[in-house]
Design a protein around this motif. Structure first.
Motif, short mmCIF file in Angstrom:
data_model
loop_
_atom_site.label_atom_id
_atom_site.label_comp_id
_atom_site.label_asym_id
_atom_site.label_seq_id
_atom_site.Cartn_x
_atom_site.Cartn_y
_atom_site.Cartn_z
N LYS A 1 3.24 1.69 3.53
CA LYS A 1 3.94 1.97 3.28
C LYS A 1 5.27 2.39 3.76
O LYS A 1 6.39 1.60 4.42
CB LYS A 1 4.85 1.36 1.51
N ASP B 1 0.76 -1.10 0.22
CA ASP B 1 0.32 0.10 0.28
C ASP B 1 0.83 0.78 -0.08
O ASP B 1 1.45 1.64 0.80
CB ASP B 1 -1.00 -0.53 1.85
N ASP B 2 0.85 1.83 -1.11
CA ASP B 2 1.29 3.25 -1.10
C ASP B 2 1.29 4.32 -0.28
O ASP B 2 2.46 4.42 0.49
CB ASP B 2 1.05 3.98 -2.09
N GLU B 3 -0.01 4.40 1.20
CA GLU B 3 0.31 5.34 1.90
C GLU B 3 0.92 4.34 3.28
O GLU B 3 1.79 4.77 4.16
CB GLU B 3 -1.00 5.32 2.07
#
Length: 337
Positions: A231, A227-229
């Protein structure tokens, strides 16, 4: 017939109509999120030509099976936690499956003695530790979490959550009621905030500086890294595998059970065999970031990178039997208060 309905504010449910069984389908009620199991179902369909119709139920799974009775379209149940698996058996909504392939692929430790449920993956209940504020070797045992050196430094989800109740049941198995009560009181006194959120929320709290360590399941690390957020949250911690002073690292299990009705029984058995096969176990580990129950199947590269551990040898069925006592003690000490 497969119908998609919006239910509530955020959950999406797949609802199966009670229609006559077809020769090329199998119906699954799943506690597991669709994104965690649909790739497995797709692989099974590609291999066998059998369509998998799935229903995601975040709660009320047992109640639904009981209300549907013999008319239930469900063939299999996929769920997590030994307490949920044992509840299926206790409520009489499953049937035994005598199958040499399943018995060969799944060790006795990870299946019901009466063959009512079968484990698919295991997960460890670990400590997420801040890379900046917790030194190597500072976290050692589960018992140590009650030490006053952690005062104001621990985050966790609700003590009545199934994963934490299972851990408390393991403490009960090792130390008895007095020891478990003392442990719960010690951990409670070390909390940095009121128990809240899920396991990932605890890692976010470490990243935000609200606490230094948190209790959680291993596989959430894999979910956060994708997950980009989230991470950044995952990158702020490392996984530590505590042990019991006289045992190993606490593990739990995800698994499957055949329903009592099972209108597509033969197809259900084929799906069970696939999920427990080497290929199914490898795919399950890769997608869910969990440990295969078959010791001959390697974990994914990511899961292996977290390190190795020795699983505690307390029998899972013993933990299931201790769950009511563990929940009672958790409520007695007002852990979430």
């Amino acid at each position: 017939m497969l119908t998609r309905l919006n239910h509530g504010l955020s959950a999406t449910f797949l609802v199966l109509a009670a229609v006559p069984a077809l020769a090329d389908e199998v119906n699954v009620y799943s506690y597991r999120q669709p994104e965690l199991v649909e790739p497995l179902f797709d692989a099974f369909t590609e291999q066998t030509g059998i369509t998998v119709n799935s229903v995601f139920l975040s709660k009320g799974l047992v109640e639904r099976l009981k209300s549907e009775g013999d008319r239930s379209p469900a063939d299999l149940v996929l769920t997590t936690d030994i307490s949920r698996l044992s509840q299926l058996v206790e409520e009489g909504v499953t049937q035994p499956v005598e199958n040499a392939t399943l018995e060969a692929q799944i060790p006795a430790l990870f299946r019901d003695p009466g063959n009512q449920w079968f484990g698919l993956t295991s997960r460890a209940r670990v400590v997420y530790a801040s890379k900046d504020r917790v030194s190597d070797g500072e976290v050692t045992t589960y018992e140590d979490l009650a030490s006053d050196k952690w005062e104001g430094r621990i985050c966790t989800r609700s003590g009545t959550n199934a994963y934490n109740v299972a851990l408390t049941a393991a403490v009960l198995a090792h130390h008895g009621e007095d020891g478990a009560t003392e442990w719960l009181e010690g951990v409670k006194s070390n909390l940095a905030r009121k128990p809240q959120g899920n396991d990932r929320a605890q890692v976010k709290a470490i990243w935000a500086g609200e606490c230094d360590i948190a209790i959680g399941n291993t596989y959430y690390m894999g979910l956060m890294l994708k997950d980009d957020e989230q991470k950044a949250w995952a990158d702020s911690v490392r996984i530590v595998f505590p042990t019991f002073e006289d045992g190993g690292t606490h593990v739990n299990v995800s698994g499957m059970a055949m329903t009592k009705s099972a209108p597509n029984r033969e197809n259900a058995i084929k799906l069970m065999e696939f999920l427990s096969s080497t290929g199914g176990q490898e795919l399950y580990s890769e997608i869910n970031n969990e440990y295969p129950v078959d010791p001959n199947v390697p974990s994914s590269d990511l899961v292996s990178s977290w390190g190795s551990f020795t699983a505690d040898d307390v029998n899972l069925m013993d933990l299931a039997k201790l769950r009511p006592a563990a929940l009672r003690l958790t409520e007695t000490v007002d852990f979430d208060g």
